[in-house]
Write a protein that holds these residues in place. Structure first.
Motif, PDB file in Angstrom:
ATOM      1  N   ARG A 145       0.875  -1.173   0.000  1.00  0.00           N
ATOM      2  CA  ARG A 145       0.000   0.000   0.000  1.00  0.00           C
ATOM      3  C   ARG A 145       0.919   1.232   0.000  1.00  0.00           C
ATOM      4  O   ARG A 145       1.842   1.302   0.810  1.00  0.00           O
ATOM      5  CB  ARG A 145      -0.851  -0.056   1.268  1.00  0.00           C
ATOM      6  N   GLN A 146       0.684   2.157  -0.919  1.00  0.00           N
ATOM      7  CA  GLN A 146       1.614   3.281  -1.025  1.00  0.00           C
ATOM      8  C   GLN A 146       0.957   4.468  -1.732  1.00  0.00           C
ATOM      9  O   GLN A 146      -0.066   4.321  -2.398  1.00  0.00           O
ATOM     10  CB  GLN A 146       2.865   2.857  -1.810  1.00  0.00           C
ATOM     11  N   THR A 147       1.577   5.634  -1.593  1.00  0.00           N
ATOM     12  CA  THR A 147       1.169   6.770  -2.419  1.00  0.00           C
ATOM     13  C   THR A 147       2.365   7.190  -3.254  1.00  0.00           C
ATOM     14  O   THR A 147       3.521   7.059  -2.833  1.00  0.00           O
ATOM     15  CB  THR A 147       0.692   7.984  -1.582  1.00  0.00           C
ATOM     16  N   VAL A 148       2.067   7.688  -4.446  1.00  0.00           N
ATOM     17  CA  VAL A 148       3.111   8.090  -5.393  1.00  0.00           C
ATOM     18  C   VAL A 148       2.756   9.479  -5.908  1.00  0.00           C
ATOM     19  O   VAL A 148       1.579   9.761  -6.168  1.00  0.00           O
ATOM     20  CB  VAL A 148       3.174   7.078  -6.570  1.00  0.00           C
ATOM     21  N   ASN A 149       3.770  10.324  -6.055  1.00  0.00           N
ATOM     22  CA  ASN A 149       3.543  11.668  -6.594  1.00  0.00           C
ATOM     23  C   ASN A 149       4.041  11.742  -8.034  1.00  0.00           C
ATOM     24  O   ASN A 149       5.105  11.206  -8.354  1.00  0.00           O
ATOM     25  CB  ASN A 149       4.306  12.705  -5.761  1.00  0.00           C
ATOM     26  N   VAL A 150       3.251  12.428  -8.857  1.00  0.00           N
ATOM     27  CA  VAL A 150       3.707  12.764 -10.212  1.00  0.00           C
ATOM     28  C   VAL A 150       3.495  14.265 -10.335  1.00  0.00           C
ATOM     29  O   VAL A 150       2.359  14.735 -10.426  1.00  0.00           O
ATOM     30  CB  VAL A 150       2.918  11.997 -11.293  1.00  0.00           C
ATOM     31  N   GLY A 151       4.590  15.018 -10.286  1.00  0.00           N
ATOM     32  CA  GLY A 151       4.453  16.477 -10.221  1.00  0.00           C
ATOM     33  C   GLY A 151       3.607  16.823  -9.004  1.00  0.00           C
ATOM     34  O   GLY A 151       3.883  16.348  -7.890  1.00  0.00           O
ATOM     35  N   ASP A 152       2.535  17.599  -9.225  1.00  0.00           N
ATOM     36  CA  ASP A 152       1.689  18.027  -8.101  1.00  0.00           C
ATOM     37  C   ASP A 152       0.548  17.047  -7.822  1.00  0.00           C
ATOM     38  O   ASP A 152      -0.316  17.329  -6.995  1.00  0.00           O
ATOM     39  CB  ASP A 152       1.085  19.407  -8.404  1.00  0.00           C
ATOM     40  N   HIS A 153       0.512  15.936  -8.522  1.00  0.00           N
ATOM     41  CA  HIS A 153      -0.594  14.975  -8.354  1.00  0.00           C
ATOM     42  C   HIS A 153      -0.153  13.814  -7.486  1.00  0.00           C
ATOM     43  O   HIS A 153       0.988  13.377  -7.558  1.00  0.00           O
ATOM     44  CB  HIS A 153      -1.070  14.458  -9.713  1.00  0.00           C
ATOM     45  N   ARG A 154      -1.103  13.329  -6.667  1.00  0.00           N
ATOM     46  CA  ARG A 154      -0.776  12.233  -5.742  1.00  0.00           C
ATOM     47  C   ARG A 154      -1.725  11.058  -6.030  1.00  0.00           C
ATOM     48  O   ARG A 154      -2.934  11.262  -6.189  1.00  0.00           O
ATOM     49  CB  ARG A 154      -0.979  12.744  -4.314  1.00  0.00           C
ATOM     50  N   PHE A 155      -1.173   9.855  -6.098  1.00  0.00           N
ATOM     51  CA  PHE A 155      -1.990   8.668  -6.402  1.00  0.00           C
ATOM     52  C   PHE A 155      -1.779   7.616  -5.321  1.00  0.00           C
ATOM     53  O   PHE A 155      -0.644   7.359  -4.919  1.00  0.00           O
ATOM     54  CB  PHE A 155      -1.601   8.101  -7.776  1.00  0.00           C
ATOM     55  N   SER A 156      -2.898   6.997  -4.890  1.00  0.00           N
ATOM     56  CA  SER A 156      -2.816   5.950  -3.860  1.00  0.00           C
ATOM     57  C   SER A 156      -2.930   4.580  -4.511  1.00  0.00           C
ATOM     58  O   SER A 156      -3.724   4.394  -5.448  1.00  0.00           O
ATOM     59  CB  SER A 156      -3.979   6.074  -2.877  1.00  0.00           C
ATOM     60  N   PHE A 157      -2.165   3.655  -4.006  1.00  0.00           N
ATOM     61  CA  PHE A 157      -2.202   2.263  -4.476  1.00  0.00           C
ATOM     62  C   PHE A 157      -2.468   1.348  -3.295  1.00  0.00           C
ATOM     63  O   PHE A 157      -1.837   1.496  -2.240  1.00  0.00           O
ATOM     64  CB  PHE A 157      -0.851   1.855  -5.083  1.00  0.00           C
TER      65      PHE A 157
END
Ligand code: SAH
Ligand code: AVI
Length: 329
Positions: A260-272
């Motif tokens: 379980r993790q979160t990842v940032n792409v530029g200013d966007h954040r995505f949860s897995f």
């Protein structure tokens, strides 16, 4: 080198960012496979082609060499003294060389999204065929592209090898073939390499090679997002996963989040969630008749089909159907 306005420089970065943000925001996260092919991705694809498990490249090269005389006869047409050869997804240009030797076109137009691969392949081919006019187009064939087509009594032949058409969803394949039909005109032809349905174990091995080159190719997409879009994917927290989806007749490639993790792409954040996947590629496999039916709906009649000795891979020789005779939509 001609360049589609959306395919190079900041504009390309713009669409890459938009596609990544949109794809990672979907309930089933997904990234388009066309982004595999940065400089490292293109090199990794060439390494895949040399793997013992990855049969498509060897099979297509073998069948092309075995039937080259017939392929030449198919491509030429009475009343048309010259050929323009347009190749989509030309990559390193290994198959291009064979086709140019056989068809002897007066103009060759390779089209690829991978700028470095396109430039290097064009330079090699210029050395090998000094009299040939080579007009590379750096662009995305899934969008409208401006192709510098010579006019006159010239037979237009599109070459689309490698089963790259299998990476398109059926509706995208239809749209691509329709556009191509418009491009080659009523006297035009197309040669398409198409991978065939086969034993699921053979397919599974081809996309799960023992040396992990396909895994590196898949994971490189995350490295590209990190580098070009200020992402912070940890490549150790994702795993390559490829399987044959029999009901849909396609290999699916995914990247599985190991935790379980979160990842940032530029200013966007995505949860897995742990086990959640990013769907990165489909590779559709066809029967000969199944592919012919798709092509026919798009305005091409299958005239010839060549296969390797094990019937693993096919090359279809197709001619444009006259508009009045076409039932395509
Ligand atoms: N024709 C070669 C390479 C196949 S790999 C062969 O048969 O071995 C697929 C090729 O298509 C790569 O070179 C990749 O850069 C290119 N490609 C993939 N998607 C593309 C797109 N949407 N537009 C243009 N080129 C694309
Ligand atoms: C380019 N394309 C047809 C390859 C395929 O087999 O679908 C890309 C690839 N993906 C994993 N291995 C090779």
């Amino acid at each position: 080198m001609a360049r589609d306005p959306r395919s190079g420089g900041p504009a390309q970065l713009g669409s890459f960012r938009e596609d990544v943000i949109a794809g990672l925001s979907r309930p089933q996260k997904a990234l388009p496979p066309k982004y595999f092919y940065d400089a490292r991705g293109s090199r990794l694809f060439e390494a895949i082609c040399r793997l013992k498990e990855y049969y498509p490249t060897r099979a297509e090269l073998a069948l092309t060499r075995a039937h080259i005389g017939e392929i030449r006869r198919f491509a030429s047409k009475a009343g048309f003294p010259a050929i323009t050869l347009i190749e989509y997804g030309s990559g390193a240009g290994t198959k291009s060389r064979l086709m140019i030797e056989a068809l002897r076109p007066s103009v060759y137009i390779p089209v690829d999204i991978s700028e470095g691969a396109l430039r290097d392949a064009a330079a090699n081919l210029r050395r090998r065929f000094p009299g040939l006019a080579i007009r590379p187009v750096h662009g995305d064939f899934s969008r409208p592209l401006k192709i510098p087509l010579p006019q006159g009594r010239i037979r237009r032949v599109v070459y689309f090898p490698g089963s790259t058409i299998g990476n398109l969803a059926p509706d995208e394949a239809h749209a691509f073939l329709r556009t191509t039909r418009g491009q080659v005109g009523p006297q035009g032809a197309m040669l398409v390499g198409v991978d065939l349905n086969k034993d699921a174990n053979v397919l599974h091995a081809a996309y799960n090679d023992a040396r992990g080159v396909t895994a590196a190719f898949n994971l490189n997409l995350l490295a590209r997002v990190n580098r070009e879009l200020r992402g912070d994917f940890s490549l150790r927290r994702f795993r390559h996963y490829a399987f044959y989806n029999a009901p849909l007749g396609r290999i699916e490639m995914h990247l599985v989040s190991l935790v379980r993790q979160t990842v940032n792409v530029g200013d966007h954040r995505f949860s897995f969630e742990a086990g959640e996947t990013i769907h990165t590629e489909n590779s559709y496999k066809y029967s000969v008749d199944g592919f012919r039916a798709v092509a026919e709906r798009a305005g091409f009649r299958g005239r010839k089909v060549w296969m390797d000795a094990k019937k693993r891979f096919s090359l279809h020789g197709m001619e444009a159907i006259e508009e009045s005779a076409s039932n395509g939509s």
